[in-house]
Scaffold this active site. Structure first.
Site, PDB file in Angstrom:
ATOM      1  N   LYS A 241       0.729  -1.342  -0.187  1.00  0.00           N
ATOM      2  CA  LYS A 241       0.072  -0.029  -0.065  1.00  0.00           C
ATOM      3  C   LYS A 241       0.879   0.830  -0.057  1.00  0.00           C
ATOM      4  CE  LYS A 241      -3.360   2.548   2.658  1.00  0.00           C
ATOM      5  NZ  LYS A 241      -4.370   2.576   3.591  1.00  0.00           N
TER       6      LYS A 241
ATOM      7  N   LYS B  96      -2.116  -1.701  -3.912  1.00  0.00           N
ATOM      8  CA  LYS B  96      -3.071  -0.295  -3.649  1.00  0.00           C
ATOM      9  C   LYS B  96      -2.208   0.786  -3.736  1.00  0.00           C
ATOM     10  CE  LYS B  96      -5.986   1.887  -0.412  1.00  0.00           C
ATOM     11  NZ  LYS B  96      -6.409   2.193   0.733  1.00  0.00           N
TER      12      LYS B  96
HETATM   13  C1  PBG Z   1      -7.383   3.390   5.735  1.00  0.00           C
HETATM   14  C2  PBG Z   1      -7.518   3.204   4.479  1.00  0.00           C
HETATM   15  C3  PBG Z   1      -7.438   4.099   3.242  1.00  0.00           C
HETATM   16  C4  PBG Z   1      -8.013   3.429   1.969  1.00  0.00           C
HETATM   17  C5  PBG Z   1      -8.403   2.242   2.531  1.00  0.00           C
HETATM   18  N1  PBG Z   1      -8.173   2.156   3.893  1.00  0.00           N
HETATM   19  C6  PBG Z   1      -7.145   5.546   3.377  1.00  0.00           C
HETATM   20  C7  PBG Z   1      -5.738   5.865   3.606  1.00  0.00           C
HETATM   21  O1  PBG Z   1      -4.877   4.974   3.804  1.00  0.00           O
HETATM   22  O2  PBG Z   1      -5.607   7.238   3.750  1.00  0.00           O
HETATM   23  C8  PBG Z   1      -7.951   4.137   0.698  1.00  0.00           C
HETATM   24  C9  PBG Z   1      -9.141   3.726  -0.182  1.00  0.00           C
HETATM   25  C10 PBG Z   1      -9.546   4.683  -1.294  1.00  0.00           C
HETATM   26  O3  PBG Z   1      -8.727   5.711  -1.823  1.00  0.00           O
HETATM   27  O4  PBG Z   1     -10.524   4.191  -1.902  1.00  0.00           O
HETATM   28  N2  PBG Z   1      -6.046   3.255   6.071  1.00  0.00           N
HETATM   29 ZN    ZN Z   2      -5.597   4.080   8.036  1.00  0.00          ZN
END
Ligand code: PBG
Ligand code: ZN
Length: 327
Positions: free
Chosen positions: A198, A251
């Protein structure tokens, strides 16, 4: 008629859709799609999220109503995000049994049982006052203290009926810890999908508005990954695999097709990709301005994910895809 006497004419296999489908190398199915939902406590709520056209905040009752037509059309996997719960420095409501996600889980399971597969996002950023994905101490996110909270949150979700928990925080060792906590409490059958690779990405902008989870100060670069680093990405994913993850996720998705492809070569686990909020909203806004054909662009992207090697596609487009019969 001119005839160049070509030996090779690839266009012969593009003559019509029958032959094109016969030689198609990539196939997509609804079985691959998982649809994210934002849920909050209350009744009768369905509030549009301004930053994400077509996506709403639901209360558990309206969520159940919204899922019914999707289930009939073959979307039977969802990913739940909790919004609107009380915030505190230690994210207490993240593992409160009466917060939005456990409440929705109980109602979903009572209504649909095993006809609906429910995964939950496990992260504390929507529950902390500072908006970071862990415990904050003097501008630093404490790793192990944060992992303990994630274990409690995952267990709360498992107890409320989650089929799968999906930690999205990027703390070290959280997959192993969550697996351990679940197993010790008798939830060895609850699956774990790790947000393994991520990246610290600007593509999450609309989501942070939807979940009210933007960091008040600083950014997430101290825990989310650096998008310049494919080797480090594979290493992260292998750690999650070794700690007992059932599914590995990449992601965002669109700008990271190379990473999806590379991970597919590296592991024998299923690979998921998350087609995130920014990717979704950019496409939706372009479609609203008639700059692109929405159906064609959405499906081109879905095939790109599958071609890159994704086995599971988490996407906000899933609803349009099935309700408008694009697949
Ligand atoms: C929480 C989380 C996020 C997303 C999924 N879980 C946001 C982030 O990490 O700031 C992003 C999902 C999306 O943008 O559709 N940690
Ligand atoms: Zn988070």
């Amino acid at each position: 008629m001119t005839n160049l006497h070509l030996l090779h004419r690839p266009r012969r296999l593009r003559k019509n859709s029958i032959v094109r489908n016969m030689v198609a190398e990539t196939h997509l199915s609804k079985d691959m799609l998982m649809y994210p939902y934002f849920v909050m406590k209350g009744k009768g709520i369905q509030n549009p999220i301004a930053a994400m056209p077509g996506i709403d905040h639901f209360s558990p009752d309206t969520l159940v109503r919204d899922i019914e037509p999707l289930l009939k059309r073959g979307i039977n996997k969802i990913l739940l995000f909790g919004v609107g719960d009380t915030k505190s420095d230690m994210a207490d409501s993240a593992y409160n049994d009466n917060s939005a996600v456990p409440t929705a889980l109980r109602l979903l399971k009572a209504t649909f049982g095993n006809d609906l597969y429910v995964a939950t996002d496990v992260c504390v950023c929507a529950y902390t006052t500072h908006g970071h994905c862990g415990v904050l101490a003097h501008d630093h996110i404490l790793n192990d203290e944060s992992v303990v909270l994630l274990g409690k949150m995952a267990l709360t979700h498992a107890q409320a009926g989650a089929d799968m928990v999906a930690p999205s925080d990027m703390m070290d060792g959280r997959v192993g810890h969550i697996r351990h906590v679940l197993d010790n409490a008798g939830y060895s059958e609850t699956a774990l999908m790790a947000y393994s690779i991520k990246y610290a990405s600007a593509y999450y902008g609309p989501f942070r508005e939807a979940a009210d989870s933007a960091p008040q100060k600083g950014d997430r670069k101290g825990y989310q990954m650096d998008f310049r680093n494919p080797n480090e990405s594979m290493r992260e994913a292998m750690l999650d695999e070794n700690e007992g993850a059932d599914v590995l996720m990449v992601k965002p998705a669109l700008a990271y097709l190379d990473i999806i492809h590379q991970l597919r070569q590296q592991t024998h686990l299923p690979v998921a990709c998350y087609n995130v909020s920014g990717e979704y909203s950019m496409l939706k806004l372009a479609a609203q301005h008639q700059l692109i054909n929405e159906q064609n662009l959405v499906m081109e992207n879905m095939y790109a994910f599958a071609r890159a090697g994704a086995n599971i596609i988490i996407t906000y487009h899933a609803k349009d895809i099935v309700l408008q019969e694009w697949l």
